[in-house]
Design an enzyme around this catalytic site. Structure first.
Site, PDB file in Angstrom:
ATOM      1  N   HIS A 109      42.400  55.122  48.553  1.00 33.62           N
ATOM      2  CA  HIS A 109      40.967  54.854  48.659  1.00 33.62           C
ATOM      3  C   HIS A 109      40.280  55.707  49.714  1.00 33.62           C
ATOM      4  CE1 HIS A 109      41.482  50.635  46.682  1.00 33.62           C
ATOM      5  NE2 HIS A 109      41.502  51.618  45.810  1.00 33.62           N
ATOM      6  N   THR A 176      47.682  42.307  50.619  1.00 35.88           N
ATOM      7  CA  THR A 176      46.531  42.591  49.768  1.00 35.88           C
ATOM      8  C   THR A 176      46.222  41.381  48.892  1.00 35.88           C
ATOM      9  OG1 THR A 176      45.584  44.121  48.121  1.00 35.88           O
ATOM     10  CG2 THR A 176      47.948  43.723  47.987  1.00 35.88           C
ATOM     11  N   SER A 177      44.930  41.197  48.648  1.00 32.48           N
ATOM     12  CA  SER A 177      44.472  40.024  47.891  1.00 32.48           C
ATOM     13  C   SER A 177      44.639  40.211  46.390  1.00 32.48           C
ATOM     14  CB  SER A 177      42.992  39.764  48.187  1.00 32.48           C
ATOM     15  OG  SER A 177      42.216  40.901  47.822  1.00 32.48           O
ATOM     16  N   LEU A 202      49.967  36.784  53.685  1.00 29.70           N
ATOM     17  CA  LEU A 202      49.714  35.589  54.497  1.00 29.70           C
ATOM     18  C   LEU A 202      49.533  34.361  53.625  1.00 29.70           C
ATOM     19  CD1 LEU A 202      49.379  34.886  57.501  1.00 29.70           C
ATOM     20  CD2 LEU A 202      46.910  35.111  57.218  1.00 29.70           C
TER      21      LEU A 202
HETATM   22  C1  BV8 Z   1      37.762  52.388  39.453  1.00 33.94           C
HETATM   23  C2  BV8 Z   1      36.960  51.619  50.153  1.00 33.94           C
HETATM   24  C3  BV8 Z   1      37.386  53.560  37.449  1.00 33.94           C
HETATM   25  C4  BV8 Z   1      37.423  51.914  51.517  1.00 33.94           C
HETATM   26  C5  BV8 Z   1      37.544  50.076  48.446  1.00 33.94           C
HETATM   27  C6  BV8 Z   1      36.432  44.079  36.329  1.00 33.94           C
HETATM   28  C7  BV8 Z   1      37.792  43.949  36.116  1.00 33.94           C
HETATM   29  C8  BV8 Z   1      38.687  44.890  36.638  1.00 33.94           C
HETATM   30  C9  BV8 Z   1      38.223  45.968  37.379  1.00 33.94           C
HETATM   31  C10 BV8 Z   1      36.879  46.070  37.589  1.00 33.94           C
HETATM   32  C11 BV8 Z   1      35.981  45.153  37.067  1.00 33.94           C
HETATM   33  N1  BV8 Z   1      34.732  45.526  37.451  1.00 33.94           N
HETATM   34  C12 BV8 Z   1      34.813  46.661  38.200  1.00 33.94           C
HETATM   35  C13 BV8 Z   1      36.104  47.003  38.269  1.00 33.94           C
HETATM   36  C14 BV8 Z   1      36.663  48.154  38.960  1.00 33.94           C
HETATM   37  C15 BV8 Z   1      36.661  47.943  40.460  1.00 33.94           C
HETATM   38  C16 BV8 Z   1      37.262  46.621  40.836  1.00 33.94           C
HETATM   39  O1  BV8 Z   1      38.469  46.455  40.833  1.00 33.94           O
HETATM   40  N2  BV8 Z   1      36.377  45.658  41.174  1.00 33.94           N
HETATM   41  C17 BV8 Z   1      36.873  44.347  41.554  1.00 33.94           C
HETATM   42  C18 BV8 Z   1      36.006  43.785  42.680  1.00 33.94           C
HETATM   43  C19 BV8 Z   1      36.846  43.432  40.328  1.00 33.94           C
HETATM   44  N3  BV8 Z   1      37.490  49.013  40.975  1.00 33.94           N
HETATM   45  C20 BV8 Z   1      36.950  50.222  41.209  1.00 33.94           C
HETATM   46  O2  BV8 Z   1      35.782  50.461  41.092  1.00 33.94           O
HETATM   47  C21 BV8 Z   1      37.934  51.313  41.601  1.00 33.94           C
HETATM   48  N4  BV8 Z   1      37.671  52.461  40.761  1.00 33.94           N
HETATM   49  O3  BV8 Z   1      38.076  51.399  38.845  1.00 33.94           O
HETATM   50  O4  BV8 Z   1      37.414  53.558  38.867  1.00 33.94           O
HETATM   51  C22 BV8 Z   1      37.063  54.907  37.020  1.00 33.94           C
HETATM   52  C23 BV8 Z   1      37.639  55.349  35.848  1.00 33.94           C
HETATM   53  C24 BV8 Z   1      37.351  56.616  35.422  1.00 33.94           C
HETATM   54  C25 BV8 Z   1      36.478  57.419  36.152  1.00 33.94           C
HETATM   55  C26 BV8 Z   1      35.906  56.956  37.340  1.00 33.94           C
HETATM   56  C27 BV8 Z   1      36.194  55.697  37.779  1.00 33.94           C
HETATM   57  C28 BV8 Z   1      37.754  51.768  43.036  1.00 33.94           C
HETATM   58  C29 BV8 Z   1      38.153  50.659  43.953  1.00 33.94           C
HETATM   59  C30 BV8 Z   1      38.111  51.163  45.391  1.00 33.94           C
HETATM   60  C31 BV8 Z   1      36.940  50.561  46.103  1.00 33.94           C
HETATM   61  N5  BV8 Z   1      37.026  50.879  47.542  1.00 33.94           N
HETATM   62  N6  BV8 Z   1      37.548  50.397  49.711  1.00 33.94           N
HETATM   63  C32 BV8 Z   1      36.948  50.911  52.477  1.00 33.94           C
HETATM   64  O5  BV8 Z   1      35.726  50.768  52.664  1.00 33.94           O
HETATM   65  O6  BV8 Z   1      37.826  50.263  53.058  1.00 33.94           O
HETATM   66  S1  BV8 Z   1      38.205  48.594  48.003  1.00 33.94           S
HETATM   67  C33 BV8 Z   1      38.592  47.630  49.363  1.00 33.94           C
HETATM   68  O7  BV8 Z   1      39.002  46.334  48.882  1.00 33.94           O
HETATM   69  C34 BV8 Z   1      39.803  48.110  50.117  1.00 33.94           C
HETATM   70  O8  BV8 Z   1      39.989  49.464  50.142  1.00 33.94           O
HETATM   71  C35 BV8 Z   1      40.956  47.453  49.421  1.00 33.94           C
HETATM   72  O9  BV8 Z   1      41.554  48.354  48.550  1.00 33.94           O
HETATM   73  C36 BV8 Z   1      40.322  46.469  48.504  1.00 33.94           C
HETATM   74  C37 BV8 Z   1      41.100  45.183  48.458  1.00 33.94           C
HETATM   75  O10 BV8 Z   1      41.126  44.640  49.711  1.00 33.94           O
HETATM   76  P1  BV8 Z   1      42.536  44.230  50.387  1.00 33.94           P
HETATM   77  O11 BV8 Z   1      43.133  45.437  51.000  1.00 33.94           O
HETATM   78  O12 BV8 Z   1      43.374  43.468  49.441  1.00 33.94           O
HETATM   79  O13 BV8 Z   1      41.983  43.316  51.516  1.00 33.94           O
HETATM   80  P2  BV8 Z   1      41.460  41.811  51.350  1.00 33.94           P
HETATM   81  O14 BV8 Z   1      40.669  41.468  52.568  1.00 33.94           O
HETATM   82  O15 BV8 Z   1      40.852  41.628  50.003  1.00 33.94           O
HETATM   83  O16 BV8 Z   1      42.815  40.968  51.364  1.00 33.94           O
HETATM   84  C38 BV8 Z   1      43.604  40.975  52.519  1.00 33.94           C
HETATM   85  C39 BV8 Z   1      44.860  40.213  52.178  1.00 33.94           C
HETATM   86  O17 BV8 Z   1      45.719  40.252  53.309  1.00 33.94           O
HETATM   87  C40 BV8 Z   1      44.606  38.749  51.866  1.00 33.94           C
HETATM   88  O18 BV8 Z   1      45.371  38.382  50.749  1.00 33.94           O
HETATM   89  C41 BV8 Z   1      45.120  38.023  53.117  1.00 33.94           C
HETATM   90  O19 BV8 Z   1      45.705  36.781  52.814  1.00 33.94           O
HETATM   91  C42 BV8 Z   1      46.161  38.968  53.607  1.00 33.94           C
HETATM   92  N7  BV8 Z   1      46.382  38.928  55.058  1.00 33.94           N
HETATM   93  C43 BV8 Z   1      45.459  38.725  56.040  1.00 33.94           C
HETATM   94  N8  BV8 Z   1      46.064  38.803  57.238  1.00 33.94           N
HETATM   95  C44 BV8 Z   1      47.381  39.070  57.003  1.00 33.94           C
HETATM   96  C45 BV8 Z   1      47.581  39.153  55.616  1.00 33.94           C
HETATM   97  N9  BV8 Z   1      48.777  39.405  55.071  1.00 33.94           N
HETATM   98  C46 BV8 Z   1      49.817  39.572  55.914  1.00 33.94           C
HETATM   99  N10 BV8 Z   1      49.712  39.503  57.264  1.00 33.94           N
HETATM  100  C47 BV8 Z   1      48.515  39.259  57.837  1.00 33.94           C
HETATM  101  N11 BV8 Z   1      48.418  39.192  59.181  1.00 33.94           N
END
Ligand code: BV8
Length: 233
Positions: A109, A176-177, A202
């Site tokens: 990303h 990751t979530s 977590l």
């Molecule tokens: C694409 C930028 C296509 C950097 C990010 C409907 C269905 C399916 C998909 C889609 C849909 N509608 C839209 C989509 C596509 C979309 C998507 O998936 N949307 C989601 C919301 C439904 N995806 C995209 O758009 C991607 N591109 O699909 O392109 C395409 C095809 C052809 C041509 C062109 C394009 C692009 C996605 C990238 C977006 N950018 N970040 C930044 O600013 O940081 S995403 C962002 O959220 C992060 O980068 C990360 O990847 C993502 C997920 O977050 P996590 O890392 O999981 O963090 P989160 O807080 O959510 O969770 C943390 C976890 O850790 C929790 O579970 C927690 O319990 C745990 N935790 C906490 N503390 C601890 C721990 N675990 C262990 N120890 C601890 N101490």
């Protein structure tokens, strides 16, 4: 666990949480300061470049105040010791895996300490503030933007990632979530190709049902214990 030679590790914001970097979907997460549509989409960048550039400038500057935690260090230890194939695919844009010493690593990303050119697509290391209209050193256009994959944009190195996932014997997801695709779909691809799958998180995630095993707890404890286990095989 069956004989393991090729490993893929997917990491998310949870692996950096114990270093003090806020996750996205936890209490006080990064997005709470902003709606994702306001800072992490091409439309947001076009609509309010100052806001988007400032959001990433603040996160880039914050890197100076954090250090790798035990989870990053353990993965770097695995990287140095593992004789088979290993690829750490991080969704994170911080530099903590590198600073811990990991080398078999890719940022799907993008990266905070990088800028990309909206004109020529070139990428270049960037450490300081990146005002809108900054000049690209490769093509000269005043078109540098944060080197971040926004929603709706294609993640980096997908072919390399998919080849590694299809060829791995063990797929491990850390912190990751499972909310964002295509990263959230890698576990299904790994299973389809016969890999063993392990989740270290977590709490239960949106993808937990796809994993053979889920271990719940902080990455700073679970990852070192798992690395010890896999290196002792
Ligand atoms: C694409 C930028 C296509 C950097 C990010 C409907 C269905 C399916 C998909 C889609 C849909 N509608 C839209 C989509 C596509 C979309 C998507 O998936 N949307 C989601 C919301 C439904 N995806 C995209 O758009 C991607 N591109 O699909 O392109 C395409 C095809 C052809 C041509 C062109 C394009 C692009 C996605 C990238 C977006 N950018 N970040 C930044 O600013 O940081 S995403 C962002 O959220 C992060 O980068 C990360 O990847 C993502 C997920 O977050 P996590 O890392 O999981 O963090 P989160 O807080 O959510 O969770 C943390 C976890 O850790 C929790 O579970 C927690 O319990 C745990 N935790 C906490 N503390 C601890 C721990 N675990 C262990 N120890 C601890 N101490």
């Amino acid at each position: 666990m069956a004989d393991i030679r090729n490993i893929v590790v997917l990491t998310g914001a949870g692996v950096s949480a114990e270093s003090g970097i806020a996750t996205f979907r936890g209490p006080g997460g990064l997005w709470e300061g902003h709606r994702v549509e306001d800072v992490c989409t091409p439309e947001a960048l076009a609509r309010d470049p100052e806001l988007v550039h400032r959001f990433y400038d603040l996160r880039r500057a914050a890197l100076a105040g954090v250090v790798p935690n035990a989870a990053h260090l353990a993965l770097a230890r695995l990287d140095a010791a593992w004789a088979g194939e290993l690829l750490i695919v991080t969704q994170n844009v911080d530099d903590l895996h590198e600073r811990a010493g990991a080398t078999r690593l890719l940022h799907m990303h993008g990266e905070l300490r990088s800028a990309s050119c909206a004109s020529c697509g070139g990428r270049e290391a960037w450490e300081d503030e990146l005002p809108p209209g900054s000049g690209c050193t490769l093509c000269g256009a005043a078109a540098l933007r944060p080197d971040i994959v926004f929603f709706g944009e294609m993640p980096y190195q997908m072919e390399r990632i998919e080849a590694a996932v299809a060829g791995c014997d063990l797929f491990v997801s850390v912190g990751t979530s499972g909310a964002v695709y295509p990263a959230a779909g890698f576990v299904q691809m790994a299973r389809y190709h016969g890999a063993t799958t392990l989740e270290l998180n977590l709490e239960q995630s949106a993808g937990s049902a796809w994993f053979d095993t889920t271990r719940l707890g902080p990455a700073g404890e679970l990852v070192p214990a798992w690395v010890d286990e896999v290196l002792a095989r």
